[in-house]
Design a protein around this motif. Structure first.
Motif, PDB file in Angstrom:
ATOM      1  N   PRO A  37       0.736  -1.228   0.139  1.00  9.48           N
ATOM      2  CA  PRO A  37       0.044  -0.047   0.048  1.00  9.48           C
ATOM      3  C   PRO A  37       0.817   1.366   0.114  1.00  9.48           C
ATOM      4  N   ASN A 171      -8.376  -8.634  -4.807  1.00  9.00           N
ATOM      5  CA  ASN A 171      -7.059  -8.826  -5.670  1.00  9.00           C
ATOM      6  C   ASN A 171      -7.146  -9.800  -6.568  1.00  9.00           C
ATOM      7  N   TYR A 202      -8.772  -6.096   2.269  1.00  7.93           N
ATOM      8  CA  TYR A 202      -8.694  -4.723   1.892  1.00  7.93           C
ATOM      9  C   TYR A 202     -10.100  -3.971   2.183  1.00  7.93           C
ATOM     10  N   LYS A 233      -2.553  -4.509   4.619  1.00  6.85           N
ATOM     11  CA  LYS A 233      -2.567  -3.594   3.737  1.00  6.85           C
ATOM     12  C   LYS A 233      -3.361  -2.231   4.059  1.00  6.85           C
ATOM     13  N   ASP A 234      -4.378  -2.397   4.788  1.00  5.05           N
ATOM     14  CA  ASP A 234      -5.240  -1.179   5.293  1.00  5.05           C
ATOM     15  C   ASP A 234      -4.264  -0.366   6.103  1.00  5.05           C
ATOM     16  N   THR A 317      -9.328  -1.000  -3.615  1.00  7.10           N
ATOM     17  CA  THR A 317      -7.757  -1.397  -3.475  1.00  7.10           C
ATOM     18  C   THR A 317      -6.955  -0.258  -4.487  1.00  7.10           C
TER      19      THR A 317
END
Ligand SMILES: Cc1ncc(COP(=O)(O)O)c(C=O)c1O
Length: 385
Positions: A37, A171, A202, A233-234, A317
């Motif tokens: 990210p 994804n 996500y 990710k977040d 995303t």
């Protein structure tokens, strides 16, 4: 020596990774391959962790299911963010990332000879976990706007089907699956007594007023849904290895056997950081998501200028998954792009058959200038610059 895993084929990107490694040290290399990210955890949370680094509790195991304070904070967070109702005592386990959570879920649920239905394109690591369990993946192409098709999924269910696996936001496509489609698939799972596994890695990365819908938020679904989540990710924590799994009590009781055998617990320092991030990092994360939102706008703008791409706009995303007109061998195309532009993107074919003809561009860690530069190069590559 014969190894049991020999028949399991890893994603065919080894050659690409090798070529990228050679080129990555040369000046001007642009990496739109890796799914990162681009942000790190909020400074406040890192400072608190730093203060605890010499504390003995940071260096020992936590309970198998994870720090109780983290599970409680997570339950609260998920209730607010996704409407999920989960008891932190016996319905949540902290894992070493969502990959670990998925593998454990599959090995807990799926017996050799059974199958798991996955809308395709899918995240390739998931396939390996199913194969490790001696089971099969039933690859069902998504429809319009990369949304899963409940009718085709229903047609694929047979007496060997143990679970349906959804990834939303997705994804590689970035699709945020609609509430209607998820509900229809959940109804199928209830009707056929199979599990719905939903990867929500996500979950915060949704843009332009789209909403992430979590099937676990439906109160009649708690015995049918397994939810996977991640801090990677977040919250920019992929190296800390913290994710989680939420499911019915009896499932969690069985899953703990795997957890104890494979990892005992998720890394303690990572769990402590995740707790701090939930306590005081949400505003910072929000800012990073705004940055990603702007980056996406720029990238889509530039993508639309290139005639060779058939754009499919999605709302989640930091991945773009355009179709390349006339492309039937995305692996070769990606190699050519790499060699001639020093820009790494991923071939759609590694995300399942339906991904062929597409490429995946990951823009998370790039500056706006780098995004511009990447599209200048692609435009030139396709003879349009
Ligand atoms: C859909 C999806 N699930 C899981 C993961 C892995 O997440 P984690 O770092 O939490 O294991 C990824 C990583 O790219 C992903 O894209």
């Amino acid at each position: 020596m014969k190894y049991r895993t020999e028949g399991i084929i890893p994603p065919p990107i080894a050659k690409l990774a090798e070529a990228a490694k050679r080129i990555s040290s040369s000046p001007g290399f642009l990496n739109l391959g890796q799914g990162l990210p681009g942000h790190i955890p909020p400074e406040d949370a890192l400072t608190t962790l730093k203060e605890r680094i010499f504390h003995p509790a940071t260096h020992v195991y936590t309970p198998d299911e994870g720090l109780v304070e983290l599970r409680e904070a997570l339950a609260l967070y998920l209730r607010q963010e996704s409407g999920i109702d989960a008891n932190p005592q016996d319905e949540i386990v902290i894992t070493a990332g969502a990959n670990n959570a998925f593998a454990s879920a599959i090995l807990t649920l799926v017996e050799p000879g059974q199958n798991v239905i996955m809308p395709s394109p899918y995240y390739f690591n998931s396939v390996m976990a199913v194969k490790l369990a001696g089971a099969e993946v039933k690859d069902i192409p998504v429809g319009e706007s990369f949304q899963p098709e409940p009718e085709s999924i229903e047609a694929a269910i047979d007496d060997k089907t143990k679970a349906i696996f959804l990834i939303t936001p997705n994804n590689p496509t970035g699709a945020v699956y609609s509430c209607e489609r998820i509900d229809a698939i959940l109804d199928l799972c209830i009707q056929h007594e199979i599990m719905l596994i939903c990867d929500e890695t996500y979950s915060r990365m949704v843009f332009d007023n789209a909403r992430h819908y979590s099937p676990r938020s439906r109160r009649d679904a708690n015995n049918t849904v397994v939810t996977l989540g991640s801090f990677s990710k977040d919250f920019g924590m992929s190296g800390w290895r913290v994710g989680y799994i939420i499911g019915p009590t009896d499932f969690i009781k069985e899953l703990i056997k795997l957890q104890d055998t494979v990892s005992i617990c998720a890394p303690t320092a990572g769990q402590m950081l995740a707790l701090e991030v939930l306590k005081k990092g949400l505003d910072v994360v929000e800012k990073e998501l705004q940055r990603l939102g702007l980056l996406r706008e720029l990238a889509y703008l530039r993508l639309r200028e290139i005639d060779a791409f058939e754009e499919k706009y999605t709302q989640g995303t930091f991945y773009l998954f355009p179709r390349v007109k006339g492309c039937t061998d995305s692996r070769k195309l990606v190699m050519d792009i790499l060699q001639s532009t020093r820009t790494l993107v991923l071939p759609g074919s590694i995300f399942g058959n339906t991904g062929e003809g597409h490429i995946r561009l990951s823009i998370g860690p790039l500056t706006p200038e780098a995004v511009d530069e990447a599209f200048n190069r692609l435009s030139k590559f396709f003879g349009e610059g």
